[in-house]
Each structure stands twice: as C-alpha cells, then as structure tokens.
Design a protein around this motif. Structure first.
Motif, PDB file in Angstrom:
ATOM      1  N   ALA A  78       0.843  -1.179   0.000  1.00 31.36           N
ATOM      2  CA  ALA A  78       0.000   0.000   0.000  1.00 31.36           C
ATOM      3  C   ALA A  78       0.887   1.241   0.000  1.00 31.36           C
ATOM      4  O   ALA A  78       1.977   1.233   0.583  1.00 31.36           O
ATOM      5  CB  ALA A  78      -0.908   0.012   1.226  1.00 31.36           C
ATOM      6  N   GLY A 116       0.968   5.707   0.291  1.00 32.13           N
ATOM      7  CA  GLY A 116       0.217   6.848   0.790  1.00 32.13           C
ATOM      8  C   GLY A 116       1.024   8.121   0.764  1.00 32.13           C
ATOM      9  O   GLY A 116       2.263   8.103   0.739  1.00 32.13           O
ATOM     10  N   CYS A 130      -4.114   7.708  -0.440  1.00 31.48           N
ATOM     11  CA  CYS A 130      -3.461   6.420  -0.315  1.00 31.48           C
ATOM     12  C   CYS A 130      -4.129   5.412  -1.235  1.00 31.48           C
ATOM     13  O   CYS A 130      -5.270   5.595  -1.664  1.00 31.48           O
ATOM     14  CB  CYS A 130      -3.462   5.918   1.132  1.00 31.48           C
ATOM     15  SG  CYS A 130      -5.090   5.605   1.837  1.00 31.48           S
ATOM     16  N   THR A 178      -4.538   1.138  -1.290  1.00 34.00           N
ATOM     17  CA  THR A 178      -4.306  -0.070  -0.527  1.00 34.00           C
ATOM     18  C   THR A 178      -3.629  -1.127  -1.384  1.00 34.00           C
ATOM     19  O   THR A 178      -3.527  -1.015  -2.606  1.00 34.00           O
ATOM     20  CB  THR A 178      -5.620  -0.638   0.018  1.00 34.00           C
ATOM     21  OG1 THR A 178      -6.388  -1.173  -1.076  1.00 34.00           O
ATOM     22  CG2 THR A 178      -6.438   0.424   0.735  1.00 34.00           C
ATOM     23  N   SER A 179      -3.162  -2.186  -0.712  1.00 34.80           N
ATOM     24  CA  SER A 179      -2.564  -3.308  -1.421  1.00 34.80           C
ATOM     25  C   SER A 179      -3.559  -3.986  -2.348  1.00 34.80           C
ATOM     26  O   SER A 179      -3.153  -4.692  -3.275  1.00 34.80           O
ATOM     27  CB  SER A 179      -2.004  -4.314  -0.413  1.00 34.80           C
ATOM     28  OG  SER A 179      -1.002  -3.722   0.397  1.00 34.80           O
ATOM     29  N   GLN A 196       3.460   0.421   3.045  1.00 39.22           N
ATOM     30  CA  GLN A 196       3.240  -0.665   3.988  1.00 39.22           C
ATOM     31  C   GLN A 196       2.815  -1.903   3.223  1.00 39.22           C
ATOM     32  O   GLN A 196       1.858  -1.863   2.452  1.00 39.22           O
ATOM     33  CB  GLN A 196       2.166  -0.302   5.016  1.00 39.22           C
ATOM     34  CG  GLN A 196       1.800  -1.423   5.970  1.00 39.22           C
ATOM     35  CD  GLN A 196       2.959  -1.823   6.856  1.00 39.22           C
ATOM     36  OE1 GLN A 196       3.563  -0.981   7.509  1.00 39.22           O
ATOM     37  NE2 GLN A 196       3.272  -3.117   6.875  1.00 39.22           N
ATOM     38  N   LEU A 224      -1.363  -4.103   3.331  1.00 42.35           N
ATOM     39  CA  LEU A 224      -2.389  -3.264   3.946  1.00 42.35           C
ATOM     40  C   LEU A 224      -3.598  -3.253   3.016  1.00 42.35           C
ATOM     41  O   LEU A 224      -3.598  -2.567   1.995  1.00 42.35           O
ATOM     42  CB  LEU A 224      -1.865  -1.857   4.193  1.00 42.35           C
ATOM     43  CG  LEU A 224      -2.855  -0.857   4.806  1.00 42.35           C
ATOM     44  CD1 LEU A 224      -3.362  -1.352   6.151  1.00 42.35           C
ATOM     45  CD2 LEU A 224      -2.202   0.515   4.955  1.00 42.35           C
ATOM     46  N   TYR A 225      -4.608  -3.984   3.386  1.00 42.22           N
ATOM     47  CA  TYR A 225      -5.815  -4.115   2.579  1.00 42.22           C
ATOM     48  C   TYR A 225      -6.965  -3.341   3.202  1.00 42.22           C
ATOM     49  O   TYR A 225      -6.921  -2.933   4.353  1.00 42.22           O
ATOM     50  CB  TYR A 225      -6.188  -5.596   2.419  1.00 42.22           C
ATOM     51  CG  TYR A 225      -5.191  -6.384   1.606  1.00 42.22           C
ATOM     52  CD1 TYR A 225      -5.307  -6.472   0.223  1.00 42.22           C
ATOM     53  CD2 TYR A 225      -4.126  -7.038   2.217  1.00 42.22           C
ATOM     54  CE1 TYR A 225      -4.392  -7.180  -0.524  1.00 42.22           C
ATOM     55  CE2 TYR A 225      -3.205  -7.753   1.475  1.00 42.22           C
ATOM     56  CZ  TYR A 225      -3.336  -7.822   0.108  1.00 42.22           C
ATOM     57  OH  TYR A 225      -2.426  -8.526  -0.650  1.00 42.22           O
ATOM     58  N   SER A 285     -10.031  -0.137   2.780  1.00 41.45           N
ATOM     59  CA  SER A 285     -10.139   1.233   2.290  1.00 41.45           C
ATOM     60  C   SER A 285      -9.963   2.276   3.391  1.00 41.45           C
ATOM     61  O   SER A 285     -10.399   3.417   3.227  1.00 41.45           O
ATOM     62  CB  SER A 285     -11.495   1.433   1.603  1.00 41.45           C
ATOM     63  OG  SER A 285     -12.568   1.174   2.483  1.00 41.45           O
ATOM     64  N   CYS A 303      -6.921   3.313   4.687  1.00 37.08           N
ATOM     65  CA  CYS A 303      -5.498   3.582   4.776  1.00 37.08           C
ATOM     66  C   CYS A 303      -5.150   5.018   5.159  1.00 37.08           C
ATOM     67  O   CYS A 303      -3.982   5.296   5.473  1.00 37.08           O
ATOM     68  CB  CYS A 303      -4.792   3.213   3.473  1.00 37.08           C
ATOM     69  SG  CYS A 303      -5.573   3.841   1.969  1.00 37.08           S
ATOM     70  N   PHE A 327      -0.554   2.976  10.313  1.00 37.38           N
ATOM     71  CA  PHE A 327      -0.745   1.877   9.368  1.00 37.38           C
ATOM     72  C   PHE A 327       0.487   1.665   8.485  1.00 37.38           C
ATOM     73  O   PHE A 327       0.615   0.614   7.862  1.00 37.38           O
ATOM     74  CB  PHE A 327      -1.954   2.138   8.475  1.00 37.38           C
ATOM     75  CG  PHE A 327      -3.282   2.117   9.191  1.00 37.38           C
ATOM     76  CD1 PHE A 327      -3.457   1.395  10.359  1.00 37.38           C
ATOM     77  CD2 PHE A 327      -4.362   2.822   8.688  1.00 37.38           C
ATOM     78  CE1 PHE A 327      -4.680   1.375  11.015  1.00 37.38           C
ATOM     79  CE2 PHE A 327      -5.591   2.809   9.330  1.00 37.38           C
ATOM     80  CZ  PHE A 327      -5.751   2.090  10.494  1.00 37.38           C
ATOM     81  N   PHE A 328       1.385   2.637   8.417  1.00 36.06           N
ATOM     82  CA  PHE A 328       2.535   2.595   7.524  1.00 36.06           C
ATOM     83  C   PHE A 328       3.828   2.545   8.326  1.00 36.06           C
ATOM     84  O   PHE A 328       3.996   3.281   9.301  1.00 36.06           O
ATOM     85  CB  PHE A 328       2.544   3.823   6.603  1.00 36.06           C
ATOM     86  CG  PHE A 328       1.385   3.874   5.661  1.00 36.06           C
ATOM     87  CD1 PHE A 328       1.497   3.363   4.376  1.00 36.06           C
ATOM     88  CD2 PHE A 328       0.179   4.429   6.048  1.00 36.06           C
ATOM     89  CE1 PHE A 328       0.428   3.404   3.498  1.00 36.06           C
ATOM     90  CE2 PHE A 328      -0.900   4.478   5.183  1.00 36.06           C
ATOM     91  CZ  PHE A 328      -0.771   3.955   3.901  1.00 36.06           C
TER      92      PHE A 328
END
Length: 127
Positions: A34, A36, A51, A53-54, A99, A102-103, A105, A107, A113-114
């Motif tokens: 992911a 951002g 961001c 996500t993965s 990151q 990271l799945y 929405s 993020c 999260f990162f």
C-alpha cells in the motif's frame, strides 16, 4: 522496510500544479505494498492526503478530491502525487509512505498503518 525519498516540492502560485515523486530503494515496490501521501503543516498533526491499498482501492481526503491524483510506476520503483489547482491551505511538508499487505479502504485513518516513510518535501503555495 523500504527506503523512500521524496522530491518535486517547491514554491507555486495558487492554481498551479506540482508533481511529487517518491523513489523507493533497498526493496522493490510491488503491488502488495500500500502507498500513501501525508502532509504536515506547522503546528499541526500529520494528516492523510491520499493512499492506495494493497488491494488497489484509492482514498483521498475530502479537501483534495478532484485536485490530487496518486499513482505508481512499479517498473521505476516510484510513487507519484499529481497536485493540480493548488491552494494556500495545501502548504505543508509532504511525506510518502508504504506498507506491505495493507488491505481495505481505511489507509488514511492513521499514520501508524505505515512503517516506511520518506524524509518529506516542502510544498509552499503562495502568491
């Protein structure tokens, strides 16, 4: 962790455009990372700008929707933030982040999260 280096910041007049770049090294930037962009104005907390996500879902802060676009070029190991119609309130230090795995929405909800961060690049919007 990725090593990330931002570039492309500078001084621009209101209504102008900038494209920020974030180059990754040591690890290869692939789709399961992911990505951002966050920003921090003087005296304020770091806030999420955009961001992805993965899983490929993209989020934008309400304040930048329709003006900013996040993208990536895995072949060049680089993340971009295209910023159009810039406003004085966009003035801040901009940071890129990444990151793995990271799945979802959400993020933009937290910087925590990162785990990979760049050093930041200054964007100043002023007439």
């Amino acid at each position: 962790q990725l090593q990330l280096v931002e570039s492309g910041g500078g001084l621009v007049q209101p209504g102008g455009s900038l494209r920020l770049s974030c180059a990754a090294s040591r690890f290869t930037l692939v789709d399961y990372y992911a990505i951002g962009w966050f920003r921090q104005a003087p005296g304020k907390e770091r806030e999420g700008v955009s961001c992805r996500t993965s899983g490929g879902r993209t989020n934008y802060a309400d304040s930048v929707k329709g003006r900013f676009t996040i993208s990536r070029d895995n072949a060049k190991n680089t993340v971009y933030l295209q910023m159009d119609s810039l406003k004085p309130e966009d003035t801040a230090v901009y940071y890129c982040a990444a990151q793995a795995f990271l799945y979802g929405s959400t993020c933009l909800d937290s910087t925590r999260f990162f785990d990979s961060w760049g050093q930041g690049t200054q964007v100043t919007v002023s007439s």
